[in-house]
Design a protein around this motif. Structure first.
Motif, PDB file in Angstrom:
ATOM      1  N   CYS A   1       0.808  -1.217   0.000  1.00 48.53           N
ATOM      2  CA  CYS A   1       0.000   0.000   0.000  1.00 48.53           C
ATOM      3  C   CYS A   1       0.845   1.272   0.000  1.00 48.53           C
ATOM      4  O   CYS A   1       1.875   1.351   0.663  1.00 48.53           O
ATOM      5  CB  CYS A   1      -0.926   0.007   1.213  1.00 48.53           C
ATOM      6  SG  CYS A   1      -2.203  -1.277   1.158  1.00 48.53           S
ATOM      7  N   LYS A   2       0.377   2.236  -0.726  1.00 50.80           N
ATOM      8  CA  LYS A   2       1.027   3.538  -0.768  1.00 50.80           C
ATOM      9  C   LYS A   2      -0.048   4.614  -0.836  1.00 50.80           C
ATOM     10  O   LYS A   2      -1.015   4.493  -1.589  1.00 50.80           O
ATOM     11  CB  LYS A   2       1.940   3.660  -1.988  1.00 50.80           C
ATOM     12  CG  LYS A   2       2.695   4.988  -2.078  1.00 50.80           C
ATOM     13  CD  LYS A   2       3.629   4.999  -3.267  1.00 50.80           C
ATOM     14  CE  LYS A   2       4.363   6.331  -3.393  1.00 50.80           C
ATOM     15  NZ  LYS A   2       5.181   6.641  -2.192  1.00 50.80           N
ATOM     16  N   ILE A   3       0.120   5.654  -0.021  1.00 54.21           N
ATOM     17  CA  ILE A   3      -0.836   6.763  -0.019  1.00 54.21           C
ATOM     18  C   ILE A   3      -0.348   7.852  -0.972  1.00 54.21           C
ATOM     19  O   ILE A   3       0.790   8.310  -0.879  1.00 54.21           O
ATOM     20  CB  ILE A   3      -0.994   7.359   1.390  1.00 54.21           C
ATOM     21  CG1 ILE A   3      -1.575   6.312   2.346  1.00 54.21           C
ATOM     22  CG2 ILE A   3      -1.904   8.593   1.348  1.00 54.21           C
ATOM     23  CD1 ILE A   3      -1.608   6.765   3.786  1.00 54.21           C
ATOM     24  N   VAL A   4      -1.212   8.242  -1.890  1.00 54.98           N
ATOM     25  CA  VAL A   4      -0.948   9.383  -2.769  1.00 54.98           C
ATOM     26  C   VAL A   4      -2.145  10.312  -2.619  1.00 54.98           C
ATOM     27  O   VAL A   4      -3.220  10.034  -3.147  1.00 54.98           O
ATOM     28  CB  VAL A   4      -0.782   8.955  -4.244  1.00 54.98           C
ATOM     29  CG1 VAL A   4      -0.543  10.188  -5.122  1.00 54.98           C
ATOM     30  CG2 VAL A   4       0.373   7.970  -4.384  1.00 54.98           C
ATOM     31  N   HIS A   5      -1.958  11.375  -1.868  1.00 55.96           N
ATOM     32  CA  HIS A   5      -3.077  12.278  -1.586  1.00 55.96           C
ATOM     33  C   HIS A   5      -3.569  12.967  -2.861  1.00 55.96           C
ATOM     34  O   HIS A   5      -2.792  13.210  -3.798  1.00 55.96           O
ATOM     35  CB  HIS A   5      -2.662  13.336  -0.561  1.00 55.96           C
ATOM     36  CG  HIS A   5      -2.375  12.775   0.792  1.00 55.96           C
ATOM     37  ND1 HIS A   5      -3.358  12.229   1.585  1.00 55.96           N
ATOM     38  CD2 HIS A   5      -1.211  12.650   1.491  1.00 55.96           C
ATOM     39  CE1 HIS A   5      -2.820  11.807   2.722  1.00 55.96           C
ATOM     40  NE2 HIS A   5      -1.527  12.045   2.687  1.00 55.96           N
ATOM     41  N   ASN A   6      -4.858  13.279  -2.864  1.00 56.15           N
ATOM     42  CA  ASN A   6      -5.420  14.064  -3.955  1.00 56.15           C
ATOM     43  C   ASN A   6      -4.706  15.404  -4.047  1.00 56.15           C
ATOM     44  O   ASN A   6      -4.161  15.904  -3.062  1.00 56.15           O
ATOM     45  CB  ASN A   6      -6.918  14.314  -3.728  1.00 56.15           C
ATOM     46  CG  ASN A   6      -7.759  13.113  -4.078  1.00 56.15           C
ATOM     47  OD1 ASN A   6      -7.398  12.322  -4.944  1.00 56.15           O
ATOM     48  ND2 ASN A   6      -8.897  12.964  -3.414  1.00 56.15           N
ATOM     49  N   GLY A   7      -4.736  15.987  -5.218  1.00 54.87           N
ATOM     50  CA  GLY A   7      -4.132  17.304  -5.412  1.00 54.87           C
ATOM     51  C   GLY A   7      -4.931  18.105  -6.412  1.00 54.87           C
ATOM     52  O   GLY A   7      -5.833  17.583  -7.076  1.00 54.87           O
ATOM     53  N   ILE A   8      -4.622  19.371  -6.509  1.00 56.98           N
ATOM     54  CA  ILE A   8      -5.279  20.252  -7.472  1.00 56.98           C
ATOM     55  C   ILE A   8      -4.202  21.070  -8.171  1.00 56.98           C
ATOM     56  O   ILE A   8      -3.328  21.636  -7.505  1.00 56.98           O
ATOM     57  CB  ILE A   8      -6.268  21.215  -6.780  1.00 56.98           C
ATOM     58  CG1 ILE A   8      -7.392  20.432  -6.110  1.00 56.98           C
ATOM     59  CG2 ILE A   8      -6.853  22.200  -7.786  1.00 56.98           C
ATOM     60  CD1 ILE A   8      -8.356  21.311  -5.357  1.00 56.98           C
ATOM     61  N   ARG A   9      -4.248  21.124  -9.478  1.00 54.96           N
ATOM     62  CA  ARG A   9      -3.319  21.993 -10.210  1.00 54.96           C
ATOM     63  C   ARG A   9      -3.730  23.441  -9.984  1.00 54.96           C
ATOM     64  O   ARG A   9      -4.843  23.837 -10.353  1.00 54.96           O
ATOM     65  CB  ARG A   9      -3.349  21.650 -11.686  1.00 54.96           C
ATOM     66  CG  ARG A   9      -2.628  20.367 -12.048  1.00 54.96           C
ATOM     67  CD  ARG A   9      -2.714  20.081 -13.532  1.00 54.96           C
ATOM     68  NE  ARG A   9      -2.250  21.198 -14.335  1.00 54.96           N
ATOM     69  CZ  ARG A   9      -2.248  21.197 -15.678  1.00 54.96           C
ATOM     70  NH1 ARG A   9      -2.695  20.135 -16.330  1.00 54.96           N
ATOM     71  NH2 ARG A   9      -1.813  22.240 -16.349  1.00 54.96           N
TER      72      ARG A   9
END
Length: 206
Positions: free
Chosen positions: A30-38
């Motif tokens: 498992c790896k967490i990749v948080h949401n983002g916004i350009r």
């Protein structure tokens, strides 16, 4: 479990989104990749100002999104001796992706929210905006964003959309909301309208 066995890596937007895989022994994948916004998608012009504090929430009209908590907190604030004026906005409608057989259930939920508002919103300060295609432009006009979810909401995008506009967030302490909010907002017990009202009151009197 089958998906866990078949995957080389399992990516989630928050810790809670990976819990089932971790419980089944796949934590090492498992790896967490948080949401983002350009940020180049977001206009940086100053938001429209209003003499009234504007508090909003943006979510599909699903019971676990906590609209009733938001509406009850709004009514409680109206019934208190608060200074100034406050307007409340709910952006969102019944999800377009639902199966037709499910629509009556969610229509009843929408109708119950509107009925509660009509009975208790004596100042007519709560507005249902419906679906908004340019939600970032709606959020831009808010002074506070509330995320009152009552279940394991993985990572509501509206938190990031609010932060990128410099708008504080009051969110339920559940799911991935605390992880996404971090130090940028205030948390309250899910479903606890009196507590969320207290936080709104604190912001209003600053």
């Amino acid at each position: 479990k089958l998906l866990g066995h078949m995957s080389d890596m399992i990516i989630g937007v928050s810790s809670v989104s990976l819990l089932q895989f971790i419980r089944n022994g796949f934590g090492y994948k498992c790896k967490i990749v948080h949401n983002g916004i350009r940020n180049d998608f977001v206009k940086t012009e100053k938001k429209i100002t209003s003499p009234a504090l504007k508090v909003g929430m943006a979510a599909f009209l699903l019971p676990w999104k906590g609209h009733l908590t938001f509406v009850k907190a709004a009514v409680a604030l109206q019934n208190s001796n608060y200074r100034g004026s406050v307007n409340f906005e709910i952006a969102g409608d019944i999800p377009f992706f639902l199966d037709k057989s499910e629509l009556p259930r969610y229509q009843r939920y929408k109708d119950s929210l509107i009925a509660f508002k009509e009975e208790h919103d004596k100042g007519n300060l709560i507005k249902f905006l419906g679906y908004q295609s340019e939600i970032i432009e709606v959020i831009r006009e808010w002074d506070i964003t509330v995320i009152p979810s009552t279940c394991q909401d993985s990572s509501p995008r509206v938190i990031l959309e609010s932060f990128i506009l410099g708008i504080p967030v009051i969110g339920a302490d559940i799911g991935g909301i605390p992880e996404t909010v971090g130090d940028g907002g205030i948390l309250f017990k899910p479903g606890d309208a009196p507590v969320s009202y207290t936080h709104l009151r604190a912001h209003e009197t600053v």
